[in-house]
Design a protein around this motif. Structure first.
Motif, PDB file in Angstrom:
ATOM      1  N   PRO A 173      -4.376  -0.126  14.927  1.00 14.08           N
ATOM      2  CA  PRO A 173      -2.914  -0.151  14.948  1.00 14.08           C
ATOM      3  C   PRO A 173      -2.300  -1.006  13.833  1.00 14.08           C
ATOM      4  O   PRO A 173      -1.163  -0.759  13.426  1.00 14.08           O
ATOM      5  CB  PRO A 173      -2.568  -0.737  16.315  1.00 14.08           C
ATOM      6  N   THR A 174      -3.038  -1.986  13.298  1.00 12.75           N
ATOM      7  CA  THR A 174      -2.476  -2.768  12.187  1.00 12.75           C
ATOM      8  C   THR A 174      -2.525  -1.980  10.865  1.00 12.75           C
ATOM      9  O   THR A 174      -1.843  -2.344   9.914  1.00 12.75           O
ATOM     10  CB  THR A 174      -3.221  -4.103  11.969  1.00 12.75           C
ATOM     11  N   LEU A 175      -3.350  -0.951  10.811  1.00 11.23           N
ATOM     12  CA  LEU A 175      -3.508  -0.027   9.683  1.00 11.23           C
ATOM     13  C   LEU A 175      -4.086  -0.670   8.426  1.00 11.23           C
ATOM     14  O   LEU A 175      -5.072  -0.202   7.891  1.00 11.23           O
ATOM     15  CB  LEU A 175      -2.178   0.673   9.343  1.00 11.23           C
ATOM     16  N   THR A 176      -3.423  -1.725   7.924  1.00 10.60           N
ATOM     17  CA  THR A 176      -3.883  -2.329   6.660  1.00 10.60           C
ATOM     18  C   THR A 176      -3.415  -3.773   6.574  1.00 10.60           C
ATOM     19  O   THR A 176      -2.408  -4.145   7.172  1.00 10.60           O
ATOM     20  CB  THR A 176      -3.341  -1.539   5.438  1.00 10.60           C
ATOM     21  N   ASN A 177      -4.157  -4.563   5.803  1.00 10.02           N
ATOM     22  CA  ASN A 177      -3.713  -5.941   5.547  1.00 10.02           C
ATOM     23  C   ASN A 177      -2.951  -6.051   4.218  1.00 10.02           C
ATOM     24  O   ASN A 177      -2.618  -7.148   3.786  1.00 10.02           O
ATOM     25  CB  ASN A 177      -4.902  -6.918   5.550  1.00 10.02           C
ATOM     26  N   LEU A 178      -2.661  -4.901   3.594  1.00 15.05           N
ATOM     27  CA  LEU A 178      -1.885  -4.925   2.344  1.00 15.05           C
ATOM     28  C   LEU A 178      -0.416  -5.219   2.650  1.00 15.05           C
ATOM     29  O   LEU A 178       0.155  -4.587   3.537  1.00 15.05           O
ATOM     30  CB  LEU A 178      -1.924  -3.559   1.657  1.00 15.05           C
ATOM     31  N   ALA A 179       0.187  -6.111   1.877  1.00 12.14           N
ATOM     32  CA  ALA A 179       1.626  -6.386   2.033  1.00 12.14           C
ATOM     33  C   ALA A 179       2.394  -5.492   1.061  1.00 12.14           C
ATOM     34  O   ALA A 179       2.937  -5.945   0.046  1.00 12.14           O
ATOM     35  CB  ALA A 179       1.908  -7.865   1.759  1.00 12.14           C
ATOM     36  N   VAL A 180       2.438  -4.201   1.390  1.00  8.49           N
ATOM     37  CA  VAL A 180       3.135  -3.239   0.526  1.00  8.49           C
ATOM     38  C   VAL A 180       4.636  -3.412   0.732  1.00  8.49           C
ATOM     39  O   VAL A 180       5.101  -3.479   1.869  1.00  8.49           O
ATOM     40  CB  VAL A 180       2.723  -1.785   0.881  1.00  8.49           C
ATOM     41  N   PRO A 181       5.436  -3.494  -0.350  1.00  9.28           N
ATOM     42  CA  PRO A 181       6.883  -3.668  -0.165  1.00  9.28           C
ATOM     43  C   PRO A 181       7.533  -2.440   0.473  1.00  9.28           C
ATOM     44  O   PRO A 181       7.007  -1.330   0.359  1.00  9.28           O
ATOM     45  CB  PRO A 181       7.407  -3.876  -1.587  1.00  9.28           C
ATOM     46  N   GLU A 182       8.672  -2.647   1.124  1.00  8.67           N
ATOM     47  CA  GLU A 182       9.459  -1.517   1.641  1.00  8.67           C
ATOM     48  C   GLU A 182       9.846  -0.606   0.482  1.00  8.67           C
ATOM     49  O   GLU A 182       9.989  -1.066  -0.651  1.00  8.67           O
ATOM     50  CB  GLU A 182      10.748  -2.030   2.304  1.00  8.67           C
ATOM     51  N   GLY A 183      10.029   0.668   0.787  1.00  5.18           N
ATOM     52  CA  GLY A 183      10.469   1.599  -0.257  1.00  5.18           C
ATOM     53  C   GLY A 183       9.339   2.096  -1.144  1.00  5.18           C
ATOM     54  O   GLY A 183       9.584   2.653  -2.211  1.00  5.18           O
ATOM     55  N   ALA A 184       8.104   1.917  -0.694  1.00  9.32           N
ATOM     56  CA  ALA A 184       6.950   2.369  -1.489  1.00  9.32           C
ATOM     57  C   ALA A 184       6.614   3.820  -1.165  1.00  9.32           C
ATOM     58  O   ALA A 184       7.064   4.371  -0.163  1.00  9.32           O
ATOM     59  CB  ALA A 184       5.740   1.492  -1.189  1.00  9.32           C
ATOM     60  N   VAL A 185       5.817   4.420  -2.033  1.00 12.39           N
ATOM     61  CA  VAL A 185       5.212   5.718  -1.717  1.00 12.39           C
ATOM     62  C   VAL A 185       3.774   5.448  -1.302  1.00 12.39           C
ATOM     63  O   VAL A 185       2.990   4.877  -2.074  1.00 12.39           O
ATOM     64  CB  VAL A 185       5.272   6.681  -2.918  1.00 12.39           C
TER      65      VAL A 185
END
Ligand SMILES: C[S@@+](CC[C@H](N)C(=O)[O-])C[C@H]1O[C@@H](n2cnc3c(N)ncnc32)[C@H](O)[C@@H]1O
Length: 292
Positions: A173-185
């Protein structure tokens, strides 16, 4: 001028053992995509062996070296692209696929970042970085196996390619530990097959990252026709290998609930194995007024 030969599904058996396997002429045992089996296939065998070669090399190795190990094969692919079969080398097929991914993601720009989930050894994401089509957009990638994370990190460093790496699991459920910014593809490429049945939590955790768009370059069971030989073979192939069979079903459930909009849905566009042809599916979350 010679007319280019037109290939049909009848030619497939000359290029692949799969017609004979699916017809029971050659032995094949039903597979199960357990976490242990996936780690054996990818963490130990495929990406593990690459990591070993990179670690033992006296010189830094790049994505071009990894592509040679992966794709310089002594036989041709019977590639399916836009409804046509064409024999070609695996590097030629890969060039077509990278073009498809590049063009599809470019149509989603501008965006705050691009992130691949389930990136393997970086075959796609590192080529997106080297082909320069995305300017200064920051790139992220995550992978399920530690050896895949390590290989991608090392190949990127050797090529001077800026990328932020992390871990992901479509079952978690956490999917990833990457801190991808909002508005990404966010995109996936030939990675969802490894989860036979995706849960709602996968889509919910993608939505929670508030992406501009999510793109799947993935084989979709629901896109395989039940009234054509090729469609039926694709369904059987996905079943006997225990590949995913519900990606479109979960996406349509979220669309019908008004939580996402599916903006593109092109069935079975490309496969260097025609039985594992990726559809192109582009969707975006529908943010409720008060959340905006
Ligand atoms: C066929 S490779 C594709 C790699 C890359 N995306 C590409 O297109 O070249 C499938 C990848 O899916 C990853 N994978 C397997 N199970 C996964 C899971 N539960 N969550 C995320 N990725 C997973 C594997 O580790 C492997 O790297």
């Amino acid at each position: 001028m010679t007319e280019q030969q037109r290939y049909t599904i009848d030619d497939f058996a000359r290029f692949s053992p799969w017609p004979a396997r699916l017809l029971g002429i050659e032995p094949w045992e039903q597979r199960r995509k357990t976490p242990e089996e996936i780690l054996r296939e990818y963490d130990e065998d495929k990406w593990g062996v690459m990591l070993e070669r990179i670690n033992q090399s006296p010189v830094p190795l790049t994505i071009a070296d990894a592509e040679r190990w992966d794709m310089d094969l002594p036989f041709q692919s019977f590639t399916w692209h836009d409804g046509v079969f064409q024999p070609m080398s695996f590097p030629e097929a890969n060039a077509i696929y990278i073009r498809l991914v590049t063009d599809t993601l470019q149509a989603c720009m501008p965006a705050s970042a691009i992130a691949e989930l389930g990136c393997g050894y970086g075959k796609v994401v590192l080529r997106l970085l080297t082909n320069g089509a995305f300017g200064a957009v920051p790139f992220y990638a995550a992978e399920y196996t530690q050896s895949g994370i390590d290989v991608t990190t090392k190949l990127a460093a050797a090529g001077g390619l800026p990328i932020t790496m992390g871990w992901c699991d479509f079952n978690d459920p956490t999917l990833t530990n990457l801190a991808v910014p909002e508005g990404a593809v966010l995109y996936t490429s030939f990675a969802t097959p490894y989860v036979p049945e995706l849960q709602d939590a996968f889509i919910e955790s993608l939505i929670a990252r508030r992406p501009k768009a999510v793109v799947h370059f993935e084989p979709c069971y629901e896109h395989c026709s039940t009234t054509s030989l090729l469609g039926m073979m694709r369904r059987r192939y996905l079943e006997v290998n225990d590949y995913n069979r519900n990606l479109m079903t979960v996406l349509r459930k979220f669309r019908d609930a008004g939580k996402i909009a599916i903006e593109r849905e092109d069935p079975a566009v490309f496969g260097s194995n025609p039985l594992l042809s990726a559809s192109v599916v582009v969707w975006r979350p529908i943010q409720k007024e008060r959340e905006q």
